[in-house]
Design an enzyme around this catalytic site. Sequence first.
Site, PDB file in Angstrom:
ATOM      1  N   ASP A 161     -36.475 139.492  35.794  1.00 30.82           N
ATOM      2  CA  ASP A 161     -37.356 140.478  36.978  1.00 30.82           C
ATOM      3  C   ASP A 161     -37.665 139.987  37.791  1.00 30.82           C
ATOM      4  O   ASP A 161     -38.268 139.252  39.068  1.00 30.82           O
ATOM      5  CB  ASP A 161     -37.720 141.717  36.826  1.00 30.82           C
ATOM      6  CG  ASP A 161     -38.250 142.371  38.006  1.00 30.82           C
ATOM      7  OD1 ASP A 161     -37.705 142.926  39.000  1.00 30.82           O
ATOM      8  OD2 ASP A 161     -39.346 142.745  37.720  1.00 30.82           O
ATOM      9  N   SER A 183     -34.673 146.713  39.207  1.00 35.78           N
ATOM     10  CA  SER A 183     -35.773 145.895  38.613  1.00 35.78           C
ATOM     11  C   SER A 183     -37.077 147.182  37.892  1.00 35.78           C
ATOM     12  O   SER A 183     -37.340 146.893  37.433  1.00 35.78           O
ATOM     13  CB  SER A 183     -36.658 145.710  40.339  1.00 35.78           C
ATOM     14  OG  SER A 183     -37.700 145.405  39.791  1.00 35.78           O
ATOM     15  N   LYS A 187     -37.651 147.206  33.448  1.00 38.80           N
ATOM     16  CA  LYS A 187     -39.287 147.232  33.226  1.00 38.80           C
ATOM     17  C   LYS A 187     -39.646 148.584  32.321  1.00 38.80           C
ATOM     18  O   LYS A 187     -40.187 148.536  31.099  1.00 38.80           O
ATOM     19  CB  LYS A 187     -40.229 146.685  34.266  1.00 38.80           C
ATOM     20  CG  LYS A 187     -39.672 145.415  34.510  1.00 38.80           C
ATOM     21  CD  LYS A 187     -40.655 145.465  36.175  1.00 38.80           C
ATOM     22  CE  LYS A 187     -40.348 146.296  37.161  1.00 38.80           C
ATOM     23  NZ  LYS A 187     -41.193 145.653  38.586  1.00 38.80           N
TER      24      LYS A 187
END
Length: 444
Positions: A161, A183, A187
């Site tokens: 990312d 993205s 995470k």
Amino acid sequence: MTAENLIVKKRDKQKLNENEIRFLVNGFISGEVTDYQMAALLMAIYFNGMTFEETCLLTQTMIESGERVNLDHLNQFPIDKHSTGGVGDKVSIVLAPLVATADVAVPMMSGRGLGHSGGTLDKLEAIPGFRTDLSLKEFVSLLEKNAVAMIGQTHEIVPADQKIYALRDSTGTVPSIPLIVASILSKKIAEGAKALVLDVKTGKGAFFREYNQSLELAKAIITTADKFNVKTSALMTAMDQPLGFAVGNWLETREAILALQGQGPKDLIEITLALGAEMLIQAGVSYDHGEAHKTLTDSLSNGRALEKFIRIVELQGGDVSVVEDPDRYPRSRHHLSIRSNRTGFVHSIDALKIGLLSRDLGAGRRRMSDDIDYSAGIVLQKKQGDQVEKGESLAQIYYSSNLESETIKEKFFEAVEILSTPNQIKPLILKHLSRHDSGDWDEN
Ligand code: URA
């Protein structure tokens, strides 16, 4: 398989399979797929989109590019919040410690500000000594000790990312829904969150100005998160005027501290409590919004939320004395009071223009590599709908740069409209969105 063939495939609106997505992402990390090939692929995705299946595969491949934190051993359920960002959005600084007082864990990984939009990391780092660049080991250790940690993306988490985002940022390919979904979710999943609450902002200062696009983004994140067993719900919230009164790093942190003392601005508290209540329900520690609200408002009024924040600051190396006594904080070199040039009602305060003014005062960045001035920014004294007399103070401006005061005033008045009649104030929380196990949407 070659990168060139796969770019052509996406350009021609065909679907990429698992091996192809892995080849592209892993090849980009190893350098076999060049920056210009990845840039072309990102642009093809920007124009032609990705199917749900492709988005899930991209998310999975990105997660696998780095480490994945396992928080199964914690005594509390790990849940995070993600905001699509805006102006004056200091919610995370109030919300993370607040929710962590209610027997849930908050593994929070945030970002930095860019352009008109602020970032939680910069606001936290405005506290002298506060460290957000912790290793994953330190992150987990803080969660074990204090049930909450507020850090930045480390190189261990989703390195794909970091590399792809930098390229998107310089190739005009950030506003692509599948790329945003992969993205954000890669995470959140890699940091160990088991559930997620989204604050999807819409309006002048939001990532997407248009409500329908913001709603589409919220639905795409929720549907994809479901596939990874991360139960996710969203609040759609208005970002037409700044949230709260303060815009600028330390000024916002100071306002967040006031909120943790139970004296926050009404709009900031409304959003924080709504997101917090949703988190407690998702985490299974509250059964309904009423009960969750009570738990959270008690924590704000009995000092537990502030105590939790002070402990975060202490554990992450920050100077607790400025939290306990914000007046100790170093002041900016210049201070300007802006007074109204007419009597009337504040009709609008354009969040985008205020965010850009704050950036120009030194509080924000044009490029990710720019330095920022923590003490610069704007404290509004009036918000939309407020009555104002000619000559009355509208805002205080703090800066240390050499900007001309006339230029600042000019930009401020481009953002603020005062009319002789009051206007209808729109609700702040526009919609609550979640998805039933059946796949049906619950929108209210
Ligand atoms: N925030 C992220 O982390 N990723 C995006 O793509 C957009 C906003």
